[in-house]
Design a protein around this motif. Structure first.
Motif, PDB file in Angstrom:
ATOM      1  N   ALA A  93       2.972  50.990 -48.317  1.00 59.74           N
ATOM      2  CA  ALA A  93       1.756  50.794 -47.448  1.00 59.74           C
ATOM      3  C   ALA A  93       0.951  49.451 -48.010  1.00 59.74           C
ATOM      4  N   SER A  94       0.294  48.866 -46.990  1.00 56.00           N
ATOM      5  CA  SER A  94      -0.358  47.578 -47.541  1.00 56.00           C
ATOM      6  C   SER A  94      -1.962  47.671 -47.116  1.00 56.00           C
ATOM      7  N   LYS A  95      -2.736  47.286 -48.035  1.00 53.53           N
ATOM      8  CA  LYS A  95      -4.072  47.596 -47.853  1.00 53.53           C
ATOM      9  C   LYS A  95      -4.666  46.176 -47.324  1.00 53.53           C
ATOM     10  N   GLU A  96      -5.799  46.232 -46.755  1.00 53.95           N
ATOM     11  CA  GLU A  96      -6.409  45.053 -45.917  1.00 53.95           C
ATOM     12  C   GLU A  96      -6.898  43.973 -47.157  1.00 53.95           C
ATOM     13  N   ASP A  97      -6.792  44.329 -48.386  1.00 49.61           N
ATOM     14  CA  ASP A  97      -7.225  43.254 -49.180  1.00 49.61           C
ATOM     15  C   ASP A  97      -5.972  42.321 -49.632  1.00 49.61           C
ATOM     16  N   GLY A  98      -4.708  42.846 -48.958  1.00 54.61           N
ATOM     17  CA  GLY A  98      -3.681  42.118 -49.445  1.00 54.61           C
ATOM     18  C   GLY A  98      -2.749  42.594 -50.314  1.00 54.61           C
ATOM     19  N   GLU A  99      -3.164  43.682 -51.122  1.00 56.57           N
ATOM     20  CA  GLU A  99      -2.363  44.555 -52.035  1.00 56.57           C
ATOM     21  C   GLU A  99      -1.310  45.264 -51.260  1.00 56.57           C
ATOM     22  N   SER A 100      -0.161  45.631 -51.849  1.00 48.38           N
ATOM     23  CA  SER A 100       0.666  46.447 -51.365  1.00 48.38           C
ATOM     24  C   SER A 100       0.920  47.672 -52.273  1.00 48.38           C
ATOM     25  N   ILE A 101       1.406  48.766 -51.785  1.00 47.97           N
ATOM     26  CA  ILE A 101       1.538  49.826 -52.712  1.00 47.97           C
ATOM     27  C   ILE A 101       3.096  50.120 -52.576  1.00 47.97           C
ATOM     28  N   TYR A 102       3.770  50.351 -53.788  1.00 51.38           N
ATOM     29  CA  TYR A 102       5.177  50.613 -54.028  1.00 51.38           C
ATOM     30  C   TYR A 102       5.318  51.823 -54.552  1.00 51.38           C
ATOM     31  N   GLU A 103       6.552  52.163 -54.408  1.00 55.61           N
ATOM     32  CA  GLU A 103       7.250  53.330 -54.954  1.00 55.61           C
ATOM     33  C   GLU A 103       8.600  53.225 -55.580  1.00 55.61           C
ATOM     34  N   VAL A 104       8.999  53.659 -56.707  1.00 49.86           N
ATOM     35  CA  VAL A 104      10.091  53.436 -57.129  1.00 49.86           C
ATOM     36  C   VAL A 104      11.235  54.224 -56.028  1.00 49.86           C
ATOM     37  N   VAL A 105      12.269  53.466 -55.826  1.00 55.51           N
ATOM     38  CA  VAL A 105      13.254  53.960 -54.777  1.00 55.51           C
ATOM     39  C   VAL A 105      14.194  55.112 -55.901  1.00 55.51           C
ATOM     40  N   GLU A 106      14.088  56.276 -55.399  1.00 59.34           N
ATOM     41  CA  GLU A 106      14.856  57.290 -56.072  1.00 59.34           C
ATOM     42  C   GLU A 106      15.959  57.985 -55.361  1.00 59.34           C
TER      43      GLU A 106
END
Length: 86
Positions: free
Chosen positions: A50-63
């Motif tokens: 996901a990407s927030k409106e403030d430009g920060e992204s949310i990442y998860e480790v690929v498992e």
């Protein structure tokens, strides 16, 4: 090499990683990160969820093994001198 800070929401702690490469596969953004610039460093493949409106992204480790294999091969091709062991 770009250095970014990740905050783990469940633990509330922050860790800095060096970004080695970024790519897209099947519409998803992936980044290859490491905690060290030394040879034979440990690395993680992270997927933007996901990407927030403030430009920060949310990442998860690929498992997922299939997804991990496909993306690691792509990163190996992009970086040429890097071998990723899963």
């Amino acid at each position: 090499m770009e250095k970014i800070k990740f905050t783990f929401e469940d633990a509330g702690e922050s860790v800095e990683f060096f970004v080695l490469e970024q790519t897209k596969l099947n519409g998803s953004v992936y980044i290859l990160v490491t905690d060290s610039q030394e040879d034979d460093a440990e690395c993680l493949i992270l997927k933007e969820t996901a990407s927030k409106e403030d430009g920060e992204s949310i990442y998860e480790v690929v498992e997922d093994d299939t997804e991990l294999l496909a993306v690691s091969k792509l990163f190996e091709e992009l970086l040429e001198d890097v071998d990723i062991e899963i």
